[in-house]
Scaffold this active site. Structure first.
Site, PDB file in Angstrom:
ATOM      1  N   HIS A 168      45.833  61.767  47.337  1.00  0.00           N
ATOM      2  CA  HIS A 168      46.695  61.671  48.514  1.00  0.00           C
ATOM      3  C   HIS A 168      47.596  62.910  48.603  1.00  0.00           C
ATOM      4  O   HIS A 168      47.681  63.565  49.646  1.00  0.00           O
ATOM      5  CB  HIS A 168      47.536  60.391  48.437  1.00  0.00           C
ATOM      6  CG  HIS A 168      48.577  60.279  49.502  1.00  0.00           C
ATOM      7  ND1 HIS A 168      48.409  59.487  50.628  1.00  0.00           N
ATOM      8  CD2 HIS A 168      49.798  60.857  49.633  1.00  0.00           C
ATOM      9  CE1 HIS A 168      49.491  59.597  51.395  1.00  0.00           C
ATOM     10  NE2 HIS A 168      50.345  60.418  50.813  1.00  0.00           N
ATOM     11  N   GLU A 169      48.236  63.235  47.501  1.00  0.00           N
ATOM     12  CA  GLU A 169      49.173  64.361  47.501  1.00  0.00           C
ATOM     13  C   GLU A 169      48.440  65.693  47.715  1.00  0.00           C
ATOM     14  O   GLU A 169      48.926  66.570  48.435  1.00  0.00           O
ATOM     15  CB  GLU A 169      49.958  64.381  46.191  1.00  0.00           C
ATOM     16  CG  GLU A 169      50.923  63.204  46.034  1.00  0.00           C
ATOM     17  CD  GLU A 169      51.991  63.205  47.111  1.00  0.00           C
ATOM     18  OE1 GLU A 169      52.619  64.253  47.315  1.00  0.00           O
ATOM     19  OE2 GLU A 169      52.190  62.167  47.760  1.00  0.00           O
ATOM     20  N   HIS A 171      47.824  66.347  51.340  1.00  0.00           N
ATOM     21  CA  HIS A 171      48.949  66.938  52.089  1.00  0.00           C
ATOM     22  C   HIS A 171      48.886  68.465  51.969  1.00  0.00           C
ATOM     23  O   HIS A 171      49.124  69.186  52.932  1.00  0.00           O
ATOM     24  CB  HIS A 171      50.293  66.471  51.524  1.00  0.00           C
ATOM     25  CG  HIS A 171      50.712  65.091  51.955  1.00  0.00           C
ATOM     26  ND1 HIS A 171      50.743  64.697  53.268  1.00  0.00           N
ATOM     27  CD2 HIS A 171      51.168  64.027  51.233  1.00  0.00           C
ATOM     28  CE1 HIS A 171      51.178  63.440  53.344  1.00  0.00           C
ATOM     29  NE2 HIS A 171      51.430  62.999  52.126  1.00  0.00           N
ATOM     30  N   GLU A 213      50.766  61.002  56.907  1.00  0.00           N
ATOM     31  CA  GLU A 213      50.521  60.041  55.826  1.00  0.00           C
ATOM     32  C   GLU A 213      49.130  59.430  55.947  1.00  0.00           C
ATOM     33  O   GLU A 213      48.407  59.299  54.957  1.00  0.00           O
ATOM     34  CB  GLU A 213      51.578  58.929  55.860  1.00  0.00           C
ATOM     35  CG  GLU A 213      52.893  59.313  55.211  1.00  0.00           C
ATOM     36  CD  GLU A 213      52.701  59.743  53.768  1.00  0.00           C
ATOM     37  OE1 GLU A 213      52.218  58.924  52.966  1.00  0.00           O
ATOM     38  OE2 GLU A 213      52.990  60.892  53.441  1.00  0.00           O
TER      39      GLU A 213
HETATM   40 ZN   LIG Z   1      52.141  61.208  51.515  1.00  0.00          ZN
END
Ligand SMILES: [Zn+2]
Length: 270
Positions: A143-144, A147, A201
């Protein structure tokens, strides 16, 4: 970080900030992330801020003797990172050559982040207190990392730059030529540690899920991870959740993507 420029060059390039308009930082992958992004600030400028911010965090942790204290844990994270980095080319080939880095901080805090350009930091608290499996760690890390791949911080800085108040702010950051620490502080203030938008997100959830599946980590772990996060947030809200709300909406969205990513996982396991 191959495209780092010096602070002087960066300051000089403020005047060269031009409207490059909208584009997308990544390919669409199997889950189909396809959104045009407003990118006014250059990658180089964001990477410069990121590198300084990461260096400062590392320096402070080392001074407090909390940096990379658990070698087994650090190696575990590095293994997971390596497997995920092996898959980033699906979204953007250049990211396979980024100087990805992994460090840990010994702390009770439930926190983890990846700064632009692939600088990964995990707090031991999130691993130990949530008793995370490798698959769940891969879910956070994927997830990170997403980004970073989507350059969400650059997008946010660009939006700030595009607003009236943002122009002054951006000028003051990119015009700073002295005091690297000051610059890193501004970086922290200006979005590298601020919450991402709901759209960003959702994108990070989607891409992260695909990365972990392709790396052979069970995407279902993203669901158990957020359920653990949800339970953890019933007491004092953890640091990580202030920027990543563990809503039931998020969990439902992840579940709806399983038919797309489970085949990738099964293929990777064979
Ligand atoms: Zn996030």
């Amino acid at each position: 970080m191959k495209r780092l420029v010096t602070t002087t060059v960066m300051a000089a390039s403020l005047s060269a900030l031009t409207l490059t308009g909208c584009s997308s930082t990544t390919g669409t992958g199997a889950v189909g992330v396809d959104r045009q992004q407003l990118l006014l600030v250059s990658s180089e400028q964001v990477l410069q801020l990121s590198a300084q911010s990461y260096a400062k965090t590392i320096q402070e942790a080392r001074a407090k003797r909390v940096l990379d204290t658990n070698t087994a844990q650090l190696n575990r994270l590095k293994n997971i990172a390596n497997r995920l980095v092996g898959q980033v080319g699906v979204y953007r080939p250049d990211a396979a050559k980024w100087q990805w880095e992994v460090h840990t901080i010994k702390s009770n805090e439930l926190n983890a982040f990846v700064l632009p350009g692939g600088k990964i930091m995990f707090y031991s608290g999130i691993i130990d207190r949530l008793n995370l499996t490798d698959d769940e760690i891969a879910a956070i890390m994927g997830h990170e990392m997403s980004h970073a791949l989507r350059e969400h911080s650059r997008e946010r800085l660009s939006r700030q730059y595009a607003t009236q108040t943002g122009i002054g702010v951006a000028a003051s950051i990119f015009g700073l030529s002295q005091g690297q620490a000051d610059l890193a502080n501004v970086a922290g203030d200006l979005g590298l540690s601020r919450p991402h938008s709901r759209t960003q997100e959702a994108e990070a959830d989607q891409i992260g899920l695909e990365l972990m599946a392709r790396a052979g980590y069970n995407p279902q772990a993203a669901v158990t991870l957020w359920q653990k996060m949800q339970r953890a947030s019933q007491g004092e809200p953890p640091e990580f959740l202030s920027t990543h709300p563990a809503s039931s909406n998020r969990i439902a969205n992840l579940q709806s993507l399983m038919p797309k990513v489970m085949p990738l996982y099964q293929k990777a396991r064979r």
